[in-house]
Design a protein around this motif. Structure first.
Motif, PDB file in Angstrom:
ATOM      1  N   PRO A 161       3.350   1.433  -4.047  1.00  0.00           N
ATOM      2  CA  PRO A 161       4.605   2.067  -3.760  1.00  0.00           C
ATOM      3  C   PRO A 161       4.423   2.621  -2.011  1.00  0.00           C
ATOM      4  N   GLY A 162       5.716   2.846  -1.917  1.00  0.00           N
ATOM      5  CA  GLY A 162       6.261   3.327  -0.473  1.00  0.00           C
ATOM      6  C   GLY A 162       4.888   4.519   0.328  1.00  0.00           C
ATOM      7  N   ILE A 163       4.666   4.931  -0.549  1.00  0.00           N
ATOM      8  CA  ILE A 163       3.989   6.552  -0.326  1.00  0.00           C
ATOM      9  C   ILE A 163       2.452   5.973   0.200  1.00  0.00           C
ATOM     10  N   TYR A 164       2.414   5.436   0.397  1.00  0.00           N
ATOM     11  CA  TYR A 164       1.341   3.792   0.900  1.00  0.00           C
ATOM     12  C   TYR A 164       1.537   2.988   1.764  1.00  0.00           C
ATOM     13  N   VAL A 165       2.912   3.276   2.900  1.00  0.00           N
ATOM     14  CA  VAL A 165       3.051   1.830   3.769  1.00  0.00           C
ATOM     15  C   VAL A 165       3.824   3.177   4.609  1.00  0.00           C
ATOM     16  N   ASP A 166       3.062   2.474   5.477  1.00  0.00           N
ATOM     17  CA  ASP A 166       3.806   3.554   6.928  1.00  0.00           C
ATOM     18  C   ASP A 166       4.423   2.162   8.101  1.00  0.00           C
ATOM     19  N   HIS A 167       3.685   0.831   8.083  1.00  0.00           N
ATOM     20  CA  HIS A 167       4.638   0.011   9.169  1.00  0.00           C
ATOM     21  C   HIS A 167       5.023  -1.713   7.934  1.00  0.00           C
ATOM     22  N   VAL A 168       5.922  -2.016   8.356  1.00  0.00           N
ATOM     23  CA  VAL A 168       6.118  -2.821   7.668  1.00  0.00           C
ATOM     24  C   VAL A 168       7.199  -4.351   8.802  1.00  0.00           C
ATOM     25  N   LEU A 169       6.344  -5.252   8.975  1.00  0.00           N
ATOM     26  CA  LEU A 169       6.785  -6.415   9.731  1.00  0.00           C
ATOM     27  C   LEU A 169       7.050  -6.958   8.875  1.00  0.00           C
ATOM     28  N   ASP A 170       8.340  -7.679   9.205  1.00  0.00           N
ATOM     29  CA  ASP A 170       9.219  -8.083   8.955  1.00  0.00           C
ATOM     30  C   ASP A 170       9.601  -9.767   9.438  1.00  0.00           C
ATOM     31  N   ARG A 171       8.841 -10.408   8.356  1.00  0.00           N
ATOM     32  CA  ARG A 171       8.726 -11.628   9.497  1.00  0.00           C
ATOM     33  C   ARG A 171      10.034 -12.593   8.906  1.00  0.00           C
ATOM     34  N   VAL A 223       2.034  -3.990   6.832  1.00  0.00           N
ATOM     35  CA  VAL A 223       2.114  -4.845   5.448  1.00  0.00           C
ATOM     36  C   VAL A 223       2.695  -5.848   6.808  1.00  0.00           C
ATOM     37  N   GLU A 224       2.531  -7.418   6.440  1.00  0.00           N
ATOM     38  CA  GLU A 224       4.021  -8.340   6.958  1.00  0.00           C
ATOM     39  C   GLU A 224       4.845  -8.342   5.725  1.00  0.00           C
ATOM     40  N   VAL A 225       5.343  -8.718   5.397  1.00  0.00           N
ATOM     41  CA  VAL A 225       6.036  -9.553   4.388  1.00  0.00           C
ATOM     42  C   VAL A 225       7.326 -10.348   4.689  1.00  0.00           C
ATOM     43  N   ALA A 226       7.692 -11.328   3.513  1.00  0.00           N
ATOM     44  CA  ALA A 226       8.560 -12.233   3.623  1.00  0.00           C
ATOM     45  C   ALA A 226       9.880 -12.136   3.946  1.00  0.00           C
ATOM     46  N   SER A 227      10.256 -10.784   3.490  1.00  0.00           N
ATOM     47  CA  SER A 227      11.634 -10.449   3.465  1.00  0.00           C
ATOM     48  C   SER A 227      12.025  -9.069   3.598  1.00  0.00           C
ATOM     49  N   VAL A 228      12.941  -8.463   3.853  1.00  0.00           N
ATOM     50  CA  VAL A 228      12.702  -6.291   3.199  1.00  0.00           C
ATOM     51  C   VAL A 228      14.553  -6.660   3.022  1.00  0.00           C
ATOM     52  N   VAL A 229      14.378  -5.870   1.495  1.00  0.00           N
ATOM     53  CA  VAL A 229      15.609  -6.078   0.757  1.00  0.00           C
ATOM     54  C   VAL A 229      16.296  -4.286   0.939  1.00  0.00           C
ATOM     55  N   GLU A 230      17.232  -4.283   0.428  1.00  0.00           N
ATOM     56  CA  GLU A 230      17.714  -2.715   0.560  1.00  0.00           C
ATOM     57  C   GLU A 230      17.558  -2.701  -1.082  1.00  0.00           C
ATOM     58  N   ALA A 282       4.756  -8.442  15.509  1.00  0.00           N
ATOM     59  CA  ALA A 282       3.787  -7.926  14.751  1.00  0.00           C
ATOM     60  C   ALA A 282       2.998  -6.671  15.905  1.00  0.00           C
ATOM     61  N   GLU A 283       3.051  -7.147  17.540  1.00  0.00           N
ATOM     62  CA  GLU A 283       2.722  -6.475  18.606  1.00  0.00           C
ATOM     63  C   GLU A 283       2.958  -4.514  18.608  1.00  0.00           C
ATOM     64  N   ALA A 284       4.665  -4.665  17.929  1.00  0.00           N
ATOM     65  CA  ALA A 284       5.163  -3.188  17.402  1.00  0.00           C
ATOM     66  C   ALA A 284       4.620  -2.828  16.505  1.00  0.00           C
ATOM     67  N   ALA A 285       4.367  -3.488  15.376  1.00  0.00           N
ATOM     68  CA  ALA A 285       3.780  -2.954  14.126  1.00  0.00           C
ATOM     69  C   ALA A 285       2.243  -2.398  14.208  1.00  0.00           C
ATOM     70  N   LEU A 286       1.191  -3.246  15.180  1.00  0.00           N
ATOM     71  CA  LEU A 286      -0.435  -3.232  15.302  1.00  0.00           C
ATOM     72  C   LEU A 286      -0.101  -1.779  16.058  1.00  0.00           C
ATOM     73  N   SER A 287       1.026  -1.520  17.482  1.00  0.00           N
ATOM     74  CA  SER A 287       0.762  -0.220  18.153  1.00  0.00           C
ATOM     75  C   SER A 287      -0.245   0.729  17.843  1.00  0.00           C
ATOM     76  N   VAL A 288      -0.369   1.389  16.621  1.00  0.00           N
ATOM     77  CA  VAL A 288      -1.882   2.104  16.087  1.00  0.00           C
ATOM     78  C   VAL A 288      -2.762   2.033  16.532  1.00  0.00           C
ATOM     79  N   VAL A 289      -2.895   0.239  16.698  1.00  0.00           N
ATOM     80  CA  VAL A 289      -4.633   0.217  15.946  1.00  0.00           C
ATOM     81  C   VAL A 289      -5.108   0.167  17.592  1.00  0.00           C
ATOM     82  N   ARG A 290      -5.948   0.749  17.049  1.00  0.00           N
ATOM     83  CA  ARG A 290      -7.344   1.032  18.665  1.00  0.00           C
ATOM     84  C   ARG A 290      -9.288   0.688  18.331  1.00  0.00           C
TER      85      ARG A 290
END
Length: 232
Positions: free
Chosen positions: A213-223, A194-201, A13-21
């Motif tokens: 759609p992925g066009i709206y997503v910037d960072h994904v935390l893979d739990r 976004v945090e997700v339970a898993s990432v698939v190909e 989460a630390e890496a995913a949230l590095s953009v928050v100010r």
């Protein structure tokens, strides 16, 4: 030729949230605890940004999720539909003591204001709230004999949402009611985490079931990556 959008994947989460100010406006998904990005919120507490404006359906349950963020003293203002419920005592105490501001927005209006931001709409007229305190200071209009209130979009610096799965280009699918505000929030923020339970190909998700759609997503935390790391 247009560039391919790059989505960053993280195991913490630390890496995913590095953009928050400090002083950011943050959209937080969830209907109560359903679909709330608890891992990201806990990470936000550890990250330390302050004076945040939080936009969500509720103002926290018990002392978990948003309630924990409020208790940590990181929130300046809450924009929500249901600030009070049987276990919202953290927000109640902070609000009554003047330590946090509240903007109350009817639930449908809240969703539509975020949707309007994502769709590039400058505002919309709704009958909800007309003739009440919620309409004070807002433009009103009579349309076909009925009173309407002008509501403006809610845009944010960051959206924190939870989804069920993501693929390698950031397309998201949700699990039942955990979907709630996730799709409109993802479109309404400058940066979506976004945090997700898993990432698939890429290609593993049924295109007909992709909601965001992925066009709206910037960072994904893979739990699942975080869980595997902790087990090692």
């Amino acid at each position: 030729m247009s560039a391919v959008r790059h989505v960053e994947f993280h195991g913490s989460a630390e890496a995913a949230l590095s953009v928050v100010r400090d002083s950011d406006t943050i959209l937080v998904g969830g209907f109560g605890m359903a679909g709330m990005p608890v891992t990201l919120i806990d990470g936000l507490i550890d990250a330390g940004p302050r004076d945040l404006t939080i936009v969500s359906n509720n103002a926290g349950n018990g002392e978990a999720g948003l309630a924990a963020l409020l208790k940590a003293g990181r929130v300046r203002k809450v924009v929500c539909s249901f600030p009070r419920q049987h276990d919202s005592y953290v927000f109640d105490e902070l609000y009554r003591s003047g330590q946090v501001e509240l903007e109350l927005v009817p639930q449908g209006t809240l969703a539509e204001r975020m949707r309007a931001a994502g769709a590039g709409i400058g505002g919309f007229f709704t009958p909800t709230g007309f003739g009440t305190l919620l309409a004070e200071g807002k433009e009103t209009r009579t349309i076909d004999g009925r009173g309407y209130v002008l509501e403006l979009p809610i845009r944010a610096d960051v959206a924190l949402i939870a989804a069920h799965r993501a693929d390698r280009v950031g397309n998201l699918v949700y699990r039942k009611t955990a979907r709630n505000f996730g799709p409109v929030m993802a479109a309404a923020a400058s940066t979506t985490i976004v945090e997700v339970a898993s990432v698939v190909e890429t290609g593993a998700l049924d295109p007909e079931n992709i909601v965001t759609p992925g066009i709206y997503v910037d960072h994904v935390l893979d739990r699942s990556a975080s869980t595997k790391k902790n087990r090692a």
